[in-house]
Design a protein around this motif. Structure first.
Motif: not given
Lengths: 238, 331
Positions: A43-47, A49-50, A54-56, B218-221
């Motif tokens: 769950g590292k990437t999900t962490t 991204m959250t 980018c991830v709700p 998205r990560l670039m804003g």
């Protein structure tokens, strides 16, 4: 202790019915390197991204400089000073190196400052200067990783999230990139580093977390984790 | 239209057909841009796009009822070129907001089928507006072509005895009509504008970045939803421009025209390489040429067969289209 720059409090995230993060809590103190190590699928990437929005998030809180950001859209989180160099680089393959860097500065409008920061990026990774007119997709893996980090820096963030910067790279290149991360940190950048290469990550980090299937199982000073027999057995191959 | 020069080959008539093909191709290209832009960003074949074009034609038809007499009507044309694209673009943004946006995370087939649904809704709106029979514009907005052709006819009469010179005068009759000039004057600035926008402006670069990697964007804003809305708006503008020019050039519209011309334009986008802007232009011109030359040298009934046959053959040998980039999946 001062106020942490980033704090996750009991964060739950799921993809559909699959719960990936089961209530994790992580703290990053200002101007420190904190690493999250763990196996594939922990769950590292999900962490990350959250955190980036980018991830709700399902449950829990994320505070950046004391401000809640877990309901903030991704583009505003970046504006607040939290940038990410994502897993697998995700550079724009059909934009030039320079255009990739300009995209990193998308939220800024100070042309002179952006130009200055592009020069700074070339100073940090000189190879990017030689490649500036080349399309991003034509770079080697290491160059792409350097570009991804440089691009993340272009928004002048207060904190950098790095997802697997060593993935698939030759040891020489990995050292170069980790040197750069340390140099950035010496200049005052807070870093949350997610890595499978646990030994390397723990060597440069101040604090470390071990993530196992969506739960934080250990949390200690990086040096301590480096010498912990359980960590050595599971992640350092000793 | 008078007698056609079926299979009567001459370089002068050929050049006329090539010219007609290029002009139709430019129109198809304008519509094709709407398909390709949207596909490039969210990988959706927006089947409703052709019908947005059709409603643009319907709007042009109604607005033409209020057109002043020629030559005051010449001021009316820029007004049409402003109002219709804005309306089409607002329609496109609304469709995106109401239908596609809620389905952003759904499997890809869901928005695709919804696009078909939107297409039917728009066709019905068009049918309610103008009925099922074709409609012609009554107003005369552009300078009349009749002076020119009657002048030519006189020349023709005068030279009727001379067979050789008749061959020379006949195709000259309609080298470029005023509608064609309007078409050229619309298409070239529009396409140049788009090319400059996408290549050099910050928002254009953001569009390309979003198309290449939405997560990184998205990560670039970059506000990806805003970029998507902008893409639909641009597609709408091009559909609207095409609608005005098409209506003034062809002068007859019907509620199913969006389906057919949309299909040609979509084919143009695929032939050129869907997602590629120069590809859409090239594909449009190619389809336009096949459309025009096929009708003359092969036969009007075979035009569709020629166009879609070309599509099939091209896809067999170059699945990504002429200018399309093969997407390389990289872990």
């Amino acid at each position: 202790m001062s106020q942490p720059i980033l704090e996750l409090k009991g964060v739950h995230t799921s993809y559909g019915v699959i719960e990936v993060l089961k209530g994790i809590s992580i703290k990053v103190e200002p101007k420190q390197i904190v690493t999250v190590i763990g196996a594939n699928g922990a769950g590292k990437t999900t962490t990350l991204m959250t955190i980036s929005g980018c991830v709700p998030i399902q449950k829990g809180e994320i505070l950046f400089n004391g401000q809640p950001i877990h309901r903030t859209p991704a583009h505003q989180i970046l504006k607040m000073g939290l940038a990410q160099s994502p897993e697998g680089r995700k550079i724009f393959p059909r934009l030039t190196v320079k255009e990739n860097l300009e995209m990193g500065a998308f939220t800024r409008n100070d042309k002179a400052g952006i130009q200055q920061d592009i020069e700074k990026a070339y100073h940090l990774f000189p190879i990017l200067k030689d490649r500036q007119k080349q399309l991003g997709g034509t770079l080697s893996g290491g160059e792409q990783q350097m570009l991804a980090i440089a691009r993340a820096l272009m928004s002048r963030p207060k904190m950098l999230l790095l997802d697997e910067p060593s993935l698939g790279l030759a040891p020489m290149i990995i050292l170069k990139i980790f040197d750069a991360i340390q140099e950035l940190n010496r200049e005052g950048m807070s870093v949350l580093l997610v890595e499978q290469n646990a030994r390397l990550a723990l060597k440069i980090a101040h604090w470390g977390y071990v993530l196992e299937t969506g739960t934080v199982t250990m949390s200690a000073a990086a040096q301590e984790l480096l010498h912990d027999p359980r960590v050595q057995a599971a992640y350092l191959g000793e | 239209m008078d007698l056609c020069l079926f299979a009567e080959f001459s370089f002068q008539s050929l050049s006329q057909y090539v010219l007609n093909g290029l002009l139709m191709g430019a129109l198809f290209a304008l519509i094709a841009l709407g398909y390709t832009l949207v596909y490039g960003i969210i990988e959706l074949v927006n089947f409703a796009h052709g019908d947005v074009f059709m409603l643009g034609c319907v709007l042009t038809y109604f607005l033409c009822m209020f057109a002043p007499e020629y030559p005051t009507s010449l001021i009316f044309i820029p007004l049409l070129l402003l109002i219709v694209p804005i309306c089409c673009s607002l329609l496109n943004i609304t469709i995106n907001y109401l239908v596609y946006r809620p389905l952003r995370k759904a499997p890809r087939l869901v928005p695709l089928v919804s696009a078909l649904g939107v297409s039917f809704v728009l066709i019905n709106v068009g049918q309610m507006a103008i009925g099922t029979s074709p409609k012609s514009i009554q107003a005369q907005l552009l300078p009349s072509e009749t002076n020119q052709s009657s002048a030519n006819r006189e020349t023709e009469n005068a030279t009727r005895s001379n067979e050789a010179s008749e061959e020379l005068t006949r195709p000259r009759r309609s080298w470029l009509t005023w509608a064609d000039i309007l078409l050229i004057g619309t298409v070239i600035p529009a396409m140049t504008g788009l090319a400059l926008l996408v290549k050099f402006t910050k928002i254009g670069k953001a569009m390309r970045a979003t198309a290449q990697n939405p997560i990184a964007a998205r990560l670039m804003g970059i506000n990806v939803e805003f970029v998507i809305a902008l893409t639909f708006a641009l597609g709408g503008i091009f559909a609207g421009l095409a609608a005005v020019v098409f209506t003034l050039k062809i002068t007859t519209i019907d509620y199913l025209m969006g389906y057919k011309n949309g299909l040609y334009a979509f084919t143009a986008a695929v032939v050129g390489g869907v997602g590629s802007i120069p590809g859409a232009v090239l594909g449009g011109i190619l389809i336009g040429l096949i459309y025009s030359l096929g009708a003359v040298y092969i036969g009007g009934a075979w035009v569709d067969a020629c166009i879609f046959g070309t599509l099939i053959i091209l896809l067999v040998f170059r699945p990504s289209g002429i200018l399309g980039t093969r997407v390389r999946e990289k872990v």
